[in-house]
Design a protein around this motif. Structure first.
Motif, PDB file in Angstrom:
ATOM      1  N   PRO A 134       4.319  -9.957 -18.681  1.00  0.00           N
ATOM      2  CA  PRO A 134       3.006 -10.264 -18.129  1.00  0.00           C
ATOM      3  C   PRO A 134       2.046  -9.083 -18.139  1.00  0.00           C
ATOM      4  CG  PRO A 134       4.637 -10.063 -16.372  1.00  0.00           C
ATOM      5  CD  PRO A 134       5.385 -10.001 -17.668  1.00  0.00           C
ATOM      6  N   GLU A 135       2.560  -7.836 -18.124  1.00  0.00           N
ATOM      7  CA  GLU A 135       1.698  -6.658 -18.132  1.00  0.00           C
ATOM      8  C   GLU A 135       1.139  -6.432 -19.531  1.00  0.00           C
ATOM      9  OE1 GLU A 135       4.800  -6.576 -17.095  1.00  0.00           O
ATOM     10  OE2 GLU A 135       4.738  -6.222 -14.920  1.00  0.00           O
ATOM     11  N   THR A 136      -0.170  -6.227 -19.619  1.00  0.00           N
ATOM     12  CA  THR A 136      -0.820  -6.121 -20.916  1.00  0.00           C
ATOM     13  C   THR A 136      -0.315  -4.936 -21.728  1.00  0.00           C
ATOM     14  OG1 THR A 136      -2.621  -4.860 -19.878  1.00  0.00           O
ATOM     15  CG2 THR A 136      -2.924  -7.241 -20.082  1.00  0.00           C
ATOM     16  N   HIS A 137       0.027  -3.818 -21.060  1.00  0.00           N
ATOM     17  CA  HIS A 137       0.462  -2.650 -21.821  1.00  0.00           C
ATOM     18  C   HIS A 137       1.857  -2.829 -22.419  1.00  0.00           C
ATOM     19  CE1 HIS A 137       2.203  -1.932 -17.809  1.00  0.00           C
ATOM     20  NE2 HIS A 137       3.109  -1.200 -18.423  1.00  0.00           N
ATOM     21  N   LYS A 138       2.555  -3.931 -22.059  1.00  0.00           N
ATOM     22  CA  LYS A 138       3.877  -4.195 -22.621  1.00  0.00           C
ATOM     23  C   LYS A 138       3.869  -5.342 -23.624  1.00  0.00           C
ATOM     24  CE  LYS A 138       6.642  -2.525 -18.691  1.00  0.00           C
ATOM     25  NZ  LYS A 138       7.691  -2.893 -17.708  1.00  0.00           N
ATOM     26  N   TRP A 139       2.691  -5.888 -23.922  1.00  0.00           N
ATOM     27  CA  TRP A 139       2.626  -7.022 -24.846  1.00  0.00           C
ATOM     28  C   TRP A 139       3.187  -6.661 -26.223  1.00  0.00           C
ATOM     29  CZ3 TRP A 139      -2.914  -9.285 -23.613  1.00  0.00           C
ATOM     30  CH2 TRP A 139      -2.829 -10.022 -22.420  1.00  0.00           C
ATOM     31  N   HIS A 140       2.911  -5.441 -26.683  1.00  0.00           N
ATOM     32  CA  HIS A 140       3.399  -5.055 -28.009  1.00  0.00           C
ATOM     33  C   HIS A 140       4.927  -5.070 -28.052  1.00  0.00           C
ATOM     34  CE1 HIS A 140       3.723  -1.229 -25.839  1.00  0.00           C
ATOM     35  NE2 HIS A 140       4.572  -0.843 -26.765  1.00  0.00           N
ATOM     36  N   GLU A 141       5.588  -4.775 -26.904  1.00  0.00           N
ATOM     37  CA  GLU A 141       7.043  -4.824 -26.858  1.00  0.00           C
ATOM     38  C   GLU A 141       7.540  -6.254 -27.057  1.00  0.00           C
ATOM     39  OE1 GLU A 141       8.445  -3.085 -23.257  1.00  0.00           O
ATOM     40  OE2 GLU A 141       7.305  -1.225 -23.485  1.00  0.00           O
ATOM     41  N   TRP A 201       6.036  -8.687 -28.745  1.00  0.00           N
ATOM     42  CA  TRP A 201       5.869  -9.091 -30.143  1.00  0.00           C
ATOM     43  C   TRP A 201       6.881  -8.394 -31.045  1.00  0.00           C
ATOM     44  CZ3 TRP A 201       3.533 -13.354 -31.176  1.00  0.00           C
ATOM     45  CH2 TRP A 201       2.529 -13.817 -30.337  1.00  0.00           C
ATOM     46  N   ASP A 202       7.202  -7.141 -30.762  1.00  0.00           N
ATOM     47  CA  ASP A 202       8.257  -6.458 -31.529  1.00  0.00           C
ATOM     48  C   ASP A 202       9.598  -7.152 -31.333  1.00  0.00           C
ATOM     49  OD1 ASP A 202       6.420  -4.621 -32.425  1.00  0.00           O
ATOM     50  OD2 ASP A 202       6.930  -3.087 -30.933  1.00  0.00           O
ATOM     51  N   HIS A 203       9.839  -7.610 -30.106  1.00  0.00           N
ATOM     52  CA  HIS A 203      11.068  -8.339 -29.798  1.00  0.00           C
ATOM     53  C   HIS A 203      11.160  -9.620 -30.622  1.00  0.00           C
ATOM     54  CE1 HIS A 203      13.807 -10.091 -26.397  1.00  0.00           C
ATOM     55  NE2 HIS A 203      14.425  -9.989 -27.548  1.00  0.00           N
ATOM     56  N   LEU A 204      10.048 -10.358 -30.691  1.00  0.00           N
ATOM     57  CA  LEU A 204      10.033 -11.599 -31.466  1.00  0.00           C
ATOM     58  C   LEU A 204      10.265 -11.338 -32.954  1.00  0.00           C
ATOM     59  CD1 LEU A 204       7.210 -13.859 -29.976  1.00  0.00           C
ATOM     60  CD2 LEU A 204       9.646 -14.364 -30.158  1.00  0.00           C
ATOM     61  N   ARG A 205       9.674 -10.275 -33.480  1.00  0.00           N
ATOM     62  CA  ARG A 205       9.855  -9.955 -34.888  1.00  0.00           C
ATOM     63  C   ARG A 205      11.325  -9.679 -35.210  1.00  0.00           C
ATOM     64  NH1 ARG A 205       5.165  -6.813 -33.643  1.00  0.00           N
ATOM     65  NH2 ARG A 205       3.264  -7.786 -34.481  1.00  0.00           N
ATOM     66  N   CYS A 206      11.987  -8.971 -34.291  1.00  0.00           N
ATOM     67  CA  CYS A 206      13.419  -8.687 -34.487  1.00  0.00           C
ATOM     68  C   CYS A 206      14.237  -9.973 -34.462  1.00  0.00           C
ATOM     69  CB  CYS A 206      13.918  -7.719 -33.417  1.00  0.00           C
ATOM     70  SG  CYS A 206      13.235  -6.052 -33.554  1.00  0.00           S
ATOM     71  N   LEU A 207      13.916 -10.873 -33.542  1.00  0.00           N
ATOM     72  CA  LEU A 207      14.634 -12.151 -33.455  1.00  0.00           C
ATOM     73  C   LEU A 207      14.419 -12.980 -34.707  1.00  0.00           C
ATOM     74  CD1 LEU A 207      13.893 -13.120 -29.728  1.00  0.00           C
ATOM     75  CD2 LEU A 207      16.094 -12.427 -30.674  1.00  0.00           C
ATOM     76  N   HIS A 208      13.217 -12.943 -35.242  1.00  0.00           N
ATOM     77  CA  HIS A 208      12.903 -13.733 -36.432  1.00  0.00           C
ATOM     78  C   HIS A 208      13.733 -13.300 -37.635  1.00  0.00           C
ATOM     79  CE1 HIS A 208      10.422 -14.581 -40.105  1.00  0.00           C
ATOM     80  NE2 HIS A 208      10.429 -15.775 -39.551  1.00  0.00           N
ATOM     81  N   GLN A 209      14.043 -12.038 -37.738  1.00  0.00           N
ATOM     82  CA  GLN A 209      14.774 -11.521 -38.888  1.00  0.00           C
ATOM     83  C   GLN A 209      16.277 -11.820 -38.837  1.00  0.00           C
ATOM     84  OE1 GLN A 209      13.824  -7.357 -38.898  1.00  0.00           O
ATOM     85  NE2 GLN A 209      11.653  -7.672 -39.395  1.00  0.00           N
ATOM     86  N   LEU A 210      16.758 -12.314 -37.695  1.00  0.00           N
ATOM     87  CA  LEU A 210      18.196 -12.521 -37.525  1.00  0.00           C
ATOM     88  C   LEU A 210      18.695 -13.802 -38.175  1.00  0.00           C
ATOM     89  CD1 LEU A 210      18.632 -11.414 -33.800  1.00  0.00           C
ATOM     90  CD2 LEU A 210      19.096 -10.082 -35.873  1.00  0.00           C
ATOM     91  N   ASN A 211      17.787 -14.751 -38.457  1.00  0.00           N
ATOM     92  CA  ASN A 211      18.231 -16.056 -38.933  1.00  0.00           C
ATOM     93  C   ASN A 211      17.125 -16.696 -39.749  1.00  0.00           C
ATOM     94  OD1 ASN A 211      19.261 -18.778 -39.114  1.00  0.00           O
ATOM     95  ND2 ASN A 211      20.562 -18.274 -37.362  1.00  0.00           N
ATOM     96  N   LEU A 212      17.493 -17.410 -40.811  1.00  0.00           N
ATOM     97  CA  LEU A 212      16.509 -18.055 -41.684  1.00  0.00           C
ATOM     98  C   LEU A 212      16.458 -19.567 -41.495  1.00  0.00           C
ATOM     99  CD1 LEU A 212      17.162 -16.052 -44.991  1.00  0.00           C
ATOM    100  CD2 LEU A 212      15.416 -15.652 -43.246  1.00  0.00           C
ATOM    101  N   LEU A 213      17.064 -20.076 -40.441  1.00  0.00           N
ATOM    102  CA  LEU A 213      17.036 -21.510 -40.166  1.00  0.00           C
ATOM    103  C   LEU A 213      15.622 -21.958 -39.800  1.00  0.00           C
ATOM    104  CD1 LEU A 213      20.254 -21.899 -37.965  1.00  0.00           C
ATOM    105  CD2 LEU A 213      19.931 -22.733 -40.305  1.00  0.00           C
ATOM    106  N   PRO A 214      15.323 -23.258 -39.950  1.00  0.00           N
ATOM    107  CA  PRO A 214      14.055 -23.782 -39.424  1.00  0.00           C
ATOM    108  C   PRO A 214      13.929 -23.420 -37.946  1.00  0.00           C
ATOM    109  CG  PRO A 214      15.148 -25.435 -40.755  1.00  0.00           C
ATOM    110  CD  PRO A 214      16.119 -24.299 -40.616  1.00  0.00           C
ATOM    111  N   ASP A 236       5.864 -19.124 -22.972  1.00  0.00           N
ATOM    112  CA  ASP A 236       4.633 -18.557 -22.426  1.00  0.00           C
ATOM    113  C   ASP A 236       4.489 -17.150 -22.995  1.00  0.00           C
ATOM    114  OD1 ASP A 236       2.508 -17.628 -21.030  1.00  0.00           O
ATOM    115  OD2 ASP A 236       3.266 -18.132 -19.042  1.00  0.00           O
ATOM    116  N   PHE A 237       3.469 -16.966 -23.859  1.00  0.00           N
ATOM    117  CA  PHE A 237       3.283 -15.682 -24.530  1.00  0.00           C
ATOM    118  C   PHE A 237       2.309 -14.770 -23.789  1.00  0.00           C
ATOM    119  CE2 PHE A 237       4.687 -18.737 -27.626  1.00  0.00           C
ATOM    120  CZ  PHE A 237       5.663 -18.058 -28.326  1.00  0.00           C
ATOM    121  N   ASN A 238       1.687 -15.284 -22.708  1.00  0.00           N
ATOM    122  CA  ASN A 238       0.767 -14.482 -21.895  1.00  0.00           C
ATOM    123  C   ASN A 238      -0.325 -13.829 -22.731  1.00  0.00           C
ATOM    124  OD1 ASN A 238       1.663 -14.738 -19.164  1.00  0.00           O
ATOM    125  ND2 ASN A 238       3.484 -13.588 -19.721  1.00  0.00           N
TER     126      ASN A 238
END
Length: 432
Positions: free
Chosen positions: A109-116, A118-131, A137-139
């Protein structure tokens, strides 16, 4: 297959759980993801049974904040791959042609941690190629089409926290005081060549000091001039337009209004209202639920508050089921009336009335004493048994027992602490 995703901000309220159950019944989802549950394991299990789901996986709340949970039914196969305070990653229908990936996400929820986040999501996306379905809630605004200019991240760097609607250590009621003090000065300014105008933008600043002299200095430092022109009004609208483009927000023109001092001429008022495209603030409009100005007729100013309160009271349901009215006697556990009980009630009421008269005379003497107000307040609190003595602390579960620690002779109520404790008795018996 359908899913329900909801930032619930707490599942402790029974009405909230009932609302969730109604939505689940209407939509019949296969998966339910809830963020910010603020609930413990037992409560989450109760919610599972309440919405008639079979299984769950949850991320425990931290202290009294956060918490994630996913519910699903037995007819789908779910394999939880990973989880954290901000996500639950699952594979649905593993080892089948209909396999897909679900991530329920809750951003920092803190704005100064939003980049963390999105970096977390990018890492999760690379783990699997399934649909992949990633929801939650992305805040934050997640699509460029939802904002203009793409500069939302710039605002925290150019706008200080002292320019926000609320300040640390200040209450929302401070905003009311600022607005009332400003409008009160303008309402009574009816002499001289200067004229004043206020533009109400449905936002205010919560300062601790609200005297006009203080506000005037602050506004001068912020760049406000003693006099304004139509050209200045257009500049204000240009600034607001830029703010809308940068922030992605829209000024609520329905709540935007003007207020003029009495020394502002009618022609000038009409020109300014035309330039800004807003209406004039009427005398008894509300700000944060309270009238902005109170005239001589104070009752008329607050009548609307009384009417609202009366409507709220009238709308309180008497019972959730249909019950016949019946007469009860409220002063006994059985609710049955007996003549002797009525006689006792009248006698006790008469004694209380006599005691009330005596109390009134006593308190007149107390409040009339020529001593500091804090001493009068202390006497009042002691007589009402509201001082933090051991008995009161024990009643509020702050201490284990209410016994006097000095003399060990009984409970430490206000009378004991001030008059009957052994140490206090020594002082009372000393010569003046």
């Amino acid at each position: 297959m359908s899913c329900i995703v909801w930032n619930y901000r707490g599942l402790g309220n029974q009405l909230t759980v009932q609302e969730l159950a109604d939505v689940v019944q209407a939509k019949a989802p296969a998966v339910v993801f809830l963020a910010k549950t603020l609930a413990n394991k037992a409560r989450l299990e109760y919610v599972k049974d309440r919405i008639r789901f079979d299984k769950k996986f949850f991320v425990q709340r931290i202290n009294k904040g956060g918490g994630l949970v996913v519910y699903w039914k037995n007819d789908i196969l779910v394999d939880v791959v990973s989880s954290s305070l901000n996500h639950i990653d699952m594979v649905i229908n593993k080892n089948s042609k209909a396999v897909w990936r679900f991530i329920g996400f809750y951003s920092e929820p803190e704005t100064h941690k939003w980049h963390e986040s999105w970096d977390h999501l990018r890492c999760l996306h690379q783990l699997n190629l399934l649909p992949w379905l990633c929801t939650g809630d992305f805040n934050e605004i997640v699509k460029q089409s939802e904002k203009l200019g793409g500069l939302k991240r710039v605002l925290p760097n150019i706008i200080s926290e002292h320019q926000s609607a609320f300040l640390k250590g200040c209450l929302i009621t401070d905003n009311i005081r600022v607005a009332c003090e400003t409008l009160h000065y303008m309402k009574n300014h009816n002499s001289g060549n200067s004229a004043f105008m206020a533009l109400k933008l449905d936002m205010s600043k919560a300062y601790n000091r609200v005297e006009w002299s203080f506000l005037k200095v602050v506004m001068t430092q912020m760049g406000f001039n003693d006099r304004a022109t139509i050209h200045d009004c257009q500049k204000v609208m240009d600034i607001l337009s830029s703010y809308e483009k940068v922030s992605g927000q829209k000024l609520n023109r329905d709540k935007t209004a003007l207020f003029f001092s009495k020394s502002t001429s009618g022609d000038m008022q009409r020109q300014i209202m035309g330039a800004l495209g807003v209406t004039e603030l009427k005398q008894y409009e509300e700000y944060l639920g309270l009238p902005t100005m109170v005239g001589r007729n104070k009752r008329a100013s607050f009548d609307q508050l009384k009417q609202k309160e009366a409507e709220i009271i009238k709308n309180i349901p008497l019972s959730s089921t249909n019950q016949l009215d019946k007469l009860i006697w409220p002063f006994t556990p059985s609710s049955n009336y007996l003549v002797k009980l009525g006689y006792r009630f009248l006698n006790e009421n008469s004694e209380q009335s006599q005691s009330s008269v005596q109390d009134t005379a006593f308190w007149k003497k107390v409040w009339g004493m020529e001593v500091p107000s804090k001493i009068k307040n202390f006497v009042w609190r002691a007589s009402k048994e509201t001082l933090p003595v051991k008995k009161n602390l024990c009643r509020k579960k702050i201490t284990q027992d209410g016994q006097c620690e000095t003399c060990k002779a009984g409970e430490e109520d206000c009378s004991h602490a001030l008059f009957f404790s052994s140490d206090v008795q020594v002082m009372w018996n000393m010569d003046p």
